[in-house]
Design an enzyme around this catalytic site. Structure first.
Site, mmCIF file in Angstrom:
data_model
loop_
_atom_site.group_PDB
_atom_site.id
_atom_site.type_symbol
_atom_site.label_atom_id
_atom_site.label_comp_id
_atom_site.label_asym_id
_atom_site.label_seq_id
_atom_site.Cartn_x
_atom_site.Cartn_y
_atom_site.Cartn_z
ATOM 1 N N ASP A 56 0.863 -1.172 0.000
ATOM 2 C CA ASP A 56 0.000 0.000 0.000
ATOM 3 C C ASP A 56 0.904 1.228 0.000
ATOM 4 O O ASP A 56 1.933 1.237 0.660
ATOM 5 C CB ASP A 56 -0.889 -0.048 1.245
ATOM 6 N N SER A 57 0.514 2.262 -0.726
ATOM 7 C CA SER A 57 1.421 3.381 -1.010
ATOM 8 C C SER A 57 1.763 4.262 0.184
ATOM 9 O O SER A 57 2.675 5.062 0.129
ATOM 10 C CB SER A 57 0.795 4.279 -2.069
ATOM 11 N N GLY A 58 1.014 4.143 1.278
ATOM 12 C CA GLY A 58 1.272 5.008 2.425
ATOM 13 C C GLY A 58 0.359 6.211 2.480
ATOM 14 O O GLY A 58 0.292 6.911 3.495
ATOM 15 N N GLY A 59 -0.360 6.477 1.403
ATOM 16 C CA GLY A 59 -1.244 7.637 1.362
ATOM 17 C C GLY A 59 -2.244 7.666 2.504
ATOM 18 O O GLY A 59 -2.359 8.646 3.236
ATOM 19 N N PHE A 60 -2.943 6.547 2.690
ATOM 20 C CA PHE A 60 -3.981 6.493 3.723
ATOM 21 C C PHE A 60 -3.389 6.723 5.111
ATOM 22 O O PHE A 60 -3.956 7.433 5.934
ATOM 23 C CB PHE A 60 -4.709 5.145 3.670
ATOM 24 N N ASP B 189 -1.901 8.477 -3.215
ATOM 25 C CA ASP B 189 -3.128 9.261 -3.388
ATOM 26 C C ASP B 189 -3.491 9.952 -2.081
ATOM 27 O O ASP B 189 -2.932 9.639 -1.026
ATOM 28 C CB ASP B 189 -4.287 8.337 -3.795
ATOM 29 N N GLN C 223 -10.782 7.709 -6.355
ATOM 30 C CA GLN C 223 -11.302 8.391 -5.170
ATOM 31 C C GLN C 223 -12.515 9.230 -5.570
ATOM 32 O O GLN C 223 -12.863 9.305 -6.741
ATOM 33 C CB GLN C 223 -10.215 9.272 -4.538
ATOM 34 N N GLY D 97 -10.956 4.936 -0.399
ATOM 35 C CA GLY D 97 -11.793 5.915 0.300
ATOM 36 C C GLY D 97 -13.164 5.404 0.675
ATOM 37 O O GLY D 97 -14.080 6.196 0.919
ATOM 38 N N ASP E 81 -8.642 -6.550 0.969
ATOM 39 C CA ASP E 81 -7.769 -6.670 2.134
ATOM 40 C C ASP E 81 -8.489 -6.032 3.308
ATOM 41 O O ASP E 81 -9.292 -5.112 3.121
ATOM 42 C CB ASP E 81 -6.435 -5.942 1.915
ATOM 43 N N CYS F 204 -14.113 -27.548 10.485
ATOM 44 C CA CYS F 204 -13.129 -26.592 9.938
ATOM 45 C C CYS F 204 -11.769 -27.274 9.844
ATOM 46 O O CYS F 204 -11.372 -28.001 10.769
ATOM 47 C CB CYS F 204 -13.056 -25.356 10.842
ATOM 48 N N CYS G 178 -8.823 -25.647 9.550
ATOM 49 C CA CYS G 178 -7.690 -24.778 9.914
ATOM 50 C C CYS G 178 -6.797 -25.559 10.882
ATOM 51 O O CYS G 178 -7.259 -26.517 11.514
ATOM 52 C CB CYS G 178 -8.182 -23.467 10.524
ATOM 53 N N CYS H 290 -8.511 -25.940 14.528
ATOM 54 C CA CYS H 290 -9.697 -26.810 14.644
ATOM 55 C C CYS H 290 -9.338 -28.253 14.316
ATOM 56 O O CYS H 290 -9.819 -29.192 14.951
ATOM 57 C CB CYS H 290 -10.809 -26.312 13.724
ATOM 58 N N HIS I 135 -7.222 -19.148 12.703
ATOM 59 C CA HIS I 135 -8.561 -19.616 12.334
ATOM 60 C C HIS I 135 -9.276 -18.595 11.445
ATOM 61 O O HIS I 135 -9.850 -18.947 10.414
ATOM 62 C CB HIS I 135 -9.410 -19.902 13.575
#
Length: 373
Positions: free
Chosen positions: A89-93, A143, A194, A221, A271, A309, A311, A314, A341
């Site tokens: 992720d670019s770091g903008g957020f 961004d 955006q 956004g 994500d 499950c 995983c 479990c 899990h």
């Protein structure tokens, strides 16, 4: 590079070929912000629970340990011992959500580190250089993420600047990919749409960035304060204006229900910190809804988190009672079990979604899954 295998309505089932392997979409990327999944989960664990893509954050790794350090150590894949795709992720957020005292200018953003207060400047070129040093598979454009409740005039000016920044990102990443000593000369670039909750700004921006013929496109956004209905509406309006032959990534989303709704609206990549964050607090996802292991009713519960499950937790048969005890005793193992899990649950749900799309049965799968959840 991106090949659609099946379509059901707007929902897409595809393969995205990268230098670090083929990504089967729709896909959920497991979030390892600082090159580690919170909850003591190793990359060996990630392989075991069916993770396809790991996501790390440009801002956090730039601040600590430093992207130059990671570059000297051979790049992010080597640093964290993960040979499959990584998206950074670019770091903008983070700049806009974590940094105090920031100043946005045309060249980029001046801000103070949330760790030690030192002054940092980041703009499109800096973000690309950091991500090039990290050597990730997919780099995100730098961004600004305007608030979903910001004034229309502010959002419009911000989006226009983000579009100009994207052109600079593309140019700089092209230059970096051409250098002899670049860690990953095949680094891909995704642009970010955006526009807060203004349909016309979103659509206009989607058209504008589509002309740049990037490797993929994200919708940013959202999941920052607007309602689920507003988010679904923005996707319905915006996604049709992004190239259908390119992957679409909905950033920071979300709950299992959010993912099912977004797949139906044409989204490929997701994500979210929910599975890891909730897991660390004893909140677990099952096909019959969420459970909170801190509730007294699980004190003597000998069942696994979820019957059937597969995983690692479990499957081994660790009981709800035992895991609850670990959490209450603040033992790291309790958190680790819950995170494993939850991530397995998310990754398995994505496999089910892909299988349902392959079989042309996504609509019925979605209905049944939502009823269970």
């Amino acid at each position: 590079m991106y090949k659609i295998l099946k379509q059901e309505g707007r929902a897409k089932r595809a393969e995205f070929t990268t230098v670090h392997g083929v990504i089967q979409t729709p896909v959920f990327m497991n979030v390892g912000t600082v090159a580690a999944i919170k909850g003591a989960v190793s990359t060996q664990d990630l392989e075991q629970i069916g993770t396809q893509v790991e996501l790390s954050n440009t801002y956090h790794l730039h601040v600590r340990p430093g992207d130059e350090v990671i570059r000297q150590l051979g790049g992010l894949h080597k640093f964290m011992m993960w040979d499959k795709p990584i998206l950074t992720d670019s770091g903008g957020f983070q700049v806009f959500s974590l940094a105090s005292l920031r100043k946005i200018k045309e060249e980029g953003v001046y801000f103070q580190s949330h760790i030690d207060g030192r002054k940092i400047f980041m703009g499109p070129e800096e973000s690309m250089r950091i991500q090039s040093n990290l050597g990730s598979t997919i780099a995100m454009a730098f961004d600004e993420c305007p608030s979903s409740v910001a004034e229309r005039s502010y959002v419009q000016a911000s989006v226009d600047r983000t579009a100009r920044w994207l052109e600079r990102c593309k140019k700089e990443l092209g230059r970096l990919n051409g250098l002899e000593d670049t860690i990953n000369p095949h680094q891909l670039l995704f642009g970010i749409n955006q526009g807060a909750v203004f349909d016309d700004i979103r659509i206009e921006h989607a058209k504008r960035i589509s002309e740049l013929d990037l490797d993929g496109y994200a919708v940013g956004g959202l999941a920052v304060g607007e309602t689920h209905e507003q988010m679904y509406h923005v996707l319905e309006e915006t996604v049709p204006y992004l190239p259908v032959e390119k992957p679409v990534y909905l950033m920071g989303v979300g709950t299992p229900a959010n993912i099912l709704e977004a797949v139906e609206r044409g989204v490929d990549f997701f994500d979210c910190v929910y599975p890891t964050r909730n897991g660390r607090h004893g909140h677990l996802y099952t096909n019959h809804g969420k459970i909170n292991l801190f509730n007294a009713q699980y004190e003597l519960d000998e069942r696994p988190i979820e019957e059937g499950c597969n995983c690692p937790v479990c499957k081994r048969g660790y009981s709800r009672a035992y895991i609850r005890h670990l959490l209450k005793a603040k033992e790291m193992l309790g958190m680790r079990f819950c995170v494993l899990h939850n991530l397995y649950f998310y990754n398995t749900m994505m496999t089910e979604i892909r299988d349902a799309l392959d079989a042309g049965e996504f609509a019925s799968y979605k209905k049944k899954k939502l009823e269970g959840l």
